[in-house]
Motif scaffolding. Structure first.
Motif, PDB file in Angstrom:
ATOM      1  N   MET A 157      41.041  50.306  37.653  1.00 19.97           N
ATOM      2  CA  MET A 157      41.148  49.017  38.336  1.00 19.97           C
ATOM      3  C   MET A 157      42.429  48.959  39.164  1.00 19.97           C
ATOM      4  O   MET A 157      43.460  49.452  38.748  1.00 19.97           O
ATOM      5  CB  MET A 157      41.169  47.873  37.308  1.00 19.97           C
ATOM      6  CG  MET A 157      39.819  47.617  36.681  1.00 19.97           C
ATOM      7  SD  MET A 157      38.592  47.098  37.899  1.00 19.97           S
ATOM      8  CE  MET A 157      37.808  45.784  37.016  1.00 19.97           C
ATOM      9  N   THR A 158      42.324  48.345  40.314  1.00 19.32           N
ATOM     10  CA  THR A 158      43.478  48.174  41.189  1.00 19.32           C
ATOM     11  C   THR A 158      43.713  46.682  41.387  1.00 19.32           C
ATOM     12  O   THR A 158      42.757  45.904  41.428  1.00 19.32           O
ATOM     13  CB  THR A 158      43.219  48.837  42.562  1.00 19.32           C
ATOM     14  OG1 THR A 158      42.957  50.219  42.349  1.00 19.32           O
ATOM     15  CG2 THR A 158      44.406  48.693  43.497  1.00 19.32           C
ATOM     16  N   TYR A 164      44.870  43.682  43.819  1.00 21.88           N
ATOM     17  CA  TYR A 164      44.944  43.410  45.260  1.00 21.88           C
ATOM     18  C   TYR A 164      45.561  42.037  45.475  1.00 21.88           C
ATOM     19  O   TYR A 164      45.278  41.095  44.719  1.00 21.88           O
ATOM     20  CB  TYR A 164      43.557  43.418  45.897  1.00 21.88           C
ATOM     21  CG  TYR A 164      42.877  44.770  45.887  1.00 21.88           C
ATOM     22  CD1 TYR A 164      42.988  45.634  46.966  1.00 21.88           C
ATOM     23  CD2 TYR A 164      42.126  45.171  44.776  1.00 21.88           C
ATOM     24  CE1 TYR A 164      42.362  46.870  46.958  1.00 21.88           C
ATOM     25  CE2 TYR A 164      41.497  46.399  44.761  1.00 21.88           C
ATOM     26  CZ  TYR A 164      41.615  47.253  45.847  1.00 21.88           C
ATOM     27  OH  TYR A 164      40.995  48.471  45.839  1.00 21.88           O
ATOM     28  N   ASP A 169      37.385  48.643  43.381  1.00 30.02           N
ATOM     29  CA  ASP A 169      37.687  49.342  44.630  1.00 30.02           C
ATOM     30  C   ASP A 169      37.780  48.328  45.770  1.00 30.02           C
ATOM     31  O   ASP A 169      37.612  47.127  45.548  1.00 30.02           O
ATOM     32  CB  ASP A 169      36.647  50.426  44.927  1.00 30.02           C
ATOM     33  CG  ASP A 169      35.232  49.874  44.980  1.00 30.02           C
ATOM     34  OD1 ASP A 169      35.051  48.734  45.465  1.00 30.02           O
ATOM     35  OD2 ASP A 169      34.299  50.576  44.541  1.00 30.02           O
ATOM     36  N   LEU A 170      38.030  48.834  46.981  1.00 31.88           N
ATOM     37  CA  LEU A 170      38.233  47.928  48.118  1.00 31.88           C
ATOM     38  C   LEU A 170      36.980  47.099  48.402  1.00 31.88           C
ATOM     39  O   LEU A 170      37.085  45.919  48.760  1.00 31.88           O
ATOM     40  CB  LEU A 170      38.632  48.714  49.370  1.00 31.88           C
ATOM     41  CG  LEU A 170      38.948  47.837  50.588  1.00 31.88           C
ATOM     42  CD1 LEU A 170      40.162  46.950  50.352  1.00 31.88           C
ATOM     43  CD2 LEU A 170      39.156  48.677  51.842  1.00 31.88           C
ATOM     44  N   ASP A 171      35.815  47.693  48.242  1.00 28.36           N
ATOM     45  CA  ASP A 171      34.589  46.927  48.501  1.00 28.36           C
ATOM     46  C   ASP A 171      34.503  45.702  47.591  1.00 28.36           C
ATOM     47  O   ASP A 171      34.120  44.620  48.024  1.00 28.36           O
ATOM     48  CB  ASP A 171      33.348  47.804  48.312  1.00 28.36           C
ATOM     49  CG  ASP A 171      33.122  48.722  49.509  1.00 28.36           C
ATOM     50  OD1 ASP A 171      33.877  48.596  50.492  1.00 28.36           O
ATOM     51  OD2 ASP A 171      32.204  49.558  49.452  1.00 28.36           O
ATOM     52  N   LEU A 174      37.056  43.212  48.787  1.00 34.35           N
ATOM     53  CA  LEU A 174      36.612  42.563  50.025  1.00 34.35           C
ATOM     54  C   LEU A 174      35.509  41.538  49.741  1.00 34.35           C
ATOM     55  O   LEU A 174      35.421  40.513  50.418  1.00 34.35           O
ATOM     56  CB  LEU A 174      36.107  43.623  51.032  1.00 34.35           C
ATOM     57  CG  LEU A 174      37.165  44.556  51.629  1.00 34.35           C
ATOM     58  CD1 LEU A 174      36.509  45.602  52.525  1.00 34.35           C
ATOM     59  CD2 LEU A 174      38.206  43.772  52.427  1.00 34.35           C
ATOM     60  N   ARG A 228      35.806  37.740  50.965  1.00 35.40           N
ATOM     61  CA  ARG A 228      34.807  37.041  51.783  1.00 35.40           C
ATOM     62  C   ARG A 228      34.541  35.648  51.231  1.00 35.40           C
ATOM     63  O   ARG A 228      34.504  34.667  51.968  1.00 35.40           O
ATOM     64  CB  ARG A 228      33.468  37.781  51.732  1.00 35.40           C
ATOM     65  CG  ARG A 228      33.391  38.980  52.582  1.00 35.40           C
ATOM     66  CD  ARG A 228      32.250  39.835  52.030  1.00 35.40           C
ATOM     67  NE  ARG A 228      32.200  41.070  52.755  1.00 35.40           N
ATOM     68  CZ  ARG A 228      31.410  41.283  53.810  1.00 35.40           C
ATOM     69  NH1 ARG A 228      30.560  40.369  54.187  1.00 35.40           N
ATOM     70  NH2 ARG A 228      31.457  42.406  54.443  1.00 35.40           N
ATOM     71  N   PRO A 267      46.355  46.341  48.766  1.00 32.92           N
ATOM     72  CA  PRO A 267      46.461  46.877  47.400  1.00 32.92           C
ATOM     73  C   PRO A 267      47.908  46.866  46.915  1.00 32.92           C
ATOM     74  O   PRO A 267      48.822  47.078  47.699  1.00 32.92           O
ATOM     75  CB  PRO A 267      45.956  48.314  47.552  1.00 32.92           C
ATOM     76  CG  PRO A 267      46.245  48.673  48.976  1.00 32.92           C
ATOM     77  CD  PRO A 267      46.154  47.393  49.773  1.00 32.92           C
TER      78      PRO A 267
END
Lengths: 409, 115
Positions: B1-2, B4, B89-91, B94, B98, B112
């Motif tokens: 896990m990241t 953001y 992840d970035l998806d 994102l 949204r 990140p």
């Protein structure tokens, strides 16, 4: 084994090998280094032992083993997690079906919407087509340092922001597929009409784009727009031999010697167009391909079914209502409804900065007998055109239009 | 896990003239979004900020710390609020961004955190 054999394996297999190694190693740089190293081993050992029966598999396995060795050796890299991953992957990379092809993952990572388009294109050409940074720089006439920086930054972003390495699900595909197709088409159009330099065509770039298009069509055979893009590129490519006169100036479509069109590319492109149209889900690439197919059907410029071309442009304009599409549609209007209707269609398009707009307008004005206006429009086009071959063509047209008198036809 | 950082960049000039009922509706939308992030287990922290006119900048220049009124002058946009979320992840990040931008009605930047 000859150097050509190795080159052929490199061209054919490198993309797939890098894609698989990225999945196994989780790191693009490591993957590229490992594959490079494996090809160096191949260059040293294949001349004696011969090319293995499955060269791509050999490269992938060798690259993976080298990467594992290196990660074990370089304790400073100390990524135990990655080592553990490597230890738990089976010795032979598993065979995967077309849908799970690693190259498809790689395409979607390279063309992720979080990356800028120039970076998407550079990464795709580098990782999937195996073009070097100097080759990409030459192809797009940008400094090598710029390309190198784009690639480095994009790779860093992929790693730091965790751009995933996977094929998007059906729900995401409508948003994720267009940038992929756009990157491939941009590569093709840049090869087809170079924005700068003296040559109109850059065949290498077109060839790479068609190769990518074929790959995408193989990997996503059920996406009509993917097939449409490939068809569009093939039908355009088919005319390459007739598009440039011996002195290097462009020849417009109606004036091209159709015996110089590549009939096998035409046949392949037309078959693809028919296959997509049967699916009944028209998109911009399919419609553009259909327009190209109508042109390729005509035995001569005069015999072109311009009515059908205009109908298709009407559809294209509904799908993508952009000024450039309206400009191309105006050319069909010229042939169906005459120059005055074409001029009406051109007027008011916000394309003052585009040389093709002024060149088209100049042609229409010349047909209306407005020689002085036509010359002025050619001058404007010349002031904006950056490609040497196109400039020579426009100068010729302007000078030819200059011989008429105002009001004559 | 990241983790953001989702930073919100509102149009401060427009906020001043936004009718109160619209502001109320935005708060309600953001509240619902926050609950969704929490329910999904992606929530780390979030906050809304007072306008940039309430900001003060301090900086060390040649060993001396200088205090000035107002937001950091070289920042083109001023941050109005943020979320810190955790995502695979970035998806995934994102996807939250949204929903976040729709809820708060302002652009959202996704960045990140370093590990």
């Amino acid at each position: 084994m000859t150097a050509a054999d190795l080159e052929r394996v490199y061209r054919g297999e490198r993309g797939r090998c890098v894609a698989t190694l990225v999945r196994l190693l989780g790191d693009i740089d490591l993957a590229e280094e490992a594959v490079q190293e494996a090809f160096a081993v191949a260059a040293a050992t294949w001349p004696e032992r011969g090319v293995p029966p499955n060269p791509g598999g050999w490269i992938t396995t060798t690259a993976r083993n080298r990467a594992v060795d290196r990660l074990r050796r370089e304790a400073t890299r100390g990524d135990r997690h990655r080592q553990a991953l490597l230890l738990h992957t089976p010795d032979e990379p598993e065979e995967v079906g077309p849908v799970r092809d690693d190259r498809l993952r790689l395409v979607f990572t390279c063309c992720h919407p979080a990356l800028a388009q120039p970076a998407q294109v550079a990464l795709t050409l580098r990782l999937l087509c195996g073009l070097t940074t100097p080759e990409i720089a030459r192809a797009f006439l940008v400094p090598e340092a710029t390309v190198a920086q784009r690639i480095v930054r994009a790779k860093k972003k992929i790693a730091a922001a965790r751009i995933p390495y996977r094929v998007p699900g059906d729900a995401e595909l409508p948003e994720r597929l267009p940038p992929v197709l756009a990157a491939v088409y941009l590569t093709f159009t840049e090869g087809h009409t170079a924005t700068a330099g003296d040559d109109l065509l850059r065949p290498d770039l077109c060839a790479e784009a068609v190769r990518l298009g074929r790959l995408l069509a193989e990997l996503m055979p059920d996406e009509p727009e993917v097939l449409g893009l490939l068809a569009l590129m093939l039908l355009t490519q088919a005319r390459a031999g007739a598009r440039v006169a011996d002195d290097g100036t462009p020849v417009l479509l109606p004036d091209q010697d159709r015996s110089r069109w590549d009939r096998s590319l035409v046949a392949e492109g037309q078959a693809l167009v028919r296959a997509c149209l049967r699916r009944g889900a028209p998109g911009p690439y399919q419609v553009q391909a259909a327009i190209a197919a109508v042109h390729s059907d005509a035995p001569s410029g005069d015999a072109t079914d311009w009515r059908q071309v205009l109908d298709l442009y009407d559809l294209l304009l509904r799908l993508t209502p952009t000024p450039v599409v309206a400009l191309n549609r105006a050319v069909a209007v010229l042939h169906v409804e005459g120059p005055q209707a074409a001029l009406d269609a051109l007027d008011g398009l916000p394309l003052d900065r585009l040389h093709l707009f002024h060149a088209t307008r100049a042609d229409v004005l010349a047909r209306l007998g407005r020689a002085r206006d036509a010359r002025a429009a050619y001058d404007r086009a010349l002031a904006l055109a950056t490609n040497g071959a196109e400039r020579r063509f426009l100068r010729g047209r302007r000078d030819a239009s200059g011989t008429g008198t105002e009001g004559a036809t | 896990m990241t983790q953001y950082l989702l930073s919100v960049f509102p149009d401060e000039a427009a906020i001043a003239t936004t009718p109160p009922e619209e502001t109320e509706r935005m708060y309600a939308q953001v509240g619902a979004f926050n609950e969704e992030v929490k329910a999904a287990g992606s929530w780390v922290f979030a906050g809304g900020l007072h306008p940039s006119s309430t900001a003060t900048v301090v900086r060390a220049v040649d060993g001396e710390v200088v205090t000035t009124d107002g937001p950091y002058a070289e920042a083109k946009e001023v941050i109005g609020g943020f979320w810190i979320i955790e995502a695979a992840d970035l998806d995934a990040a994102l996807a939250w961004a949204r929903k976040g931008t729709v809820a708060c009605g302002a652009p959202v930047e996704v960045r990140p955190f370093q590990d």
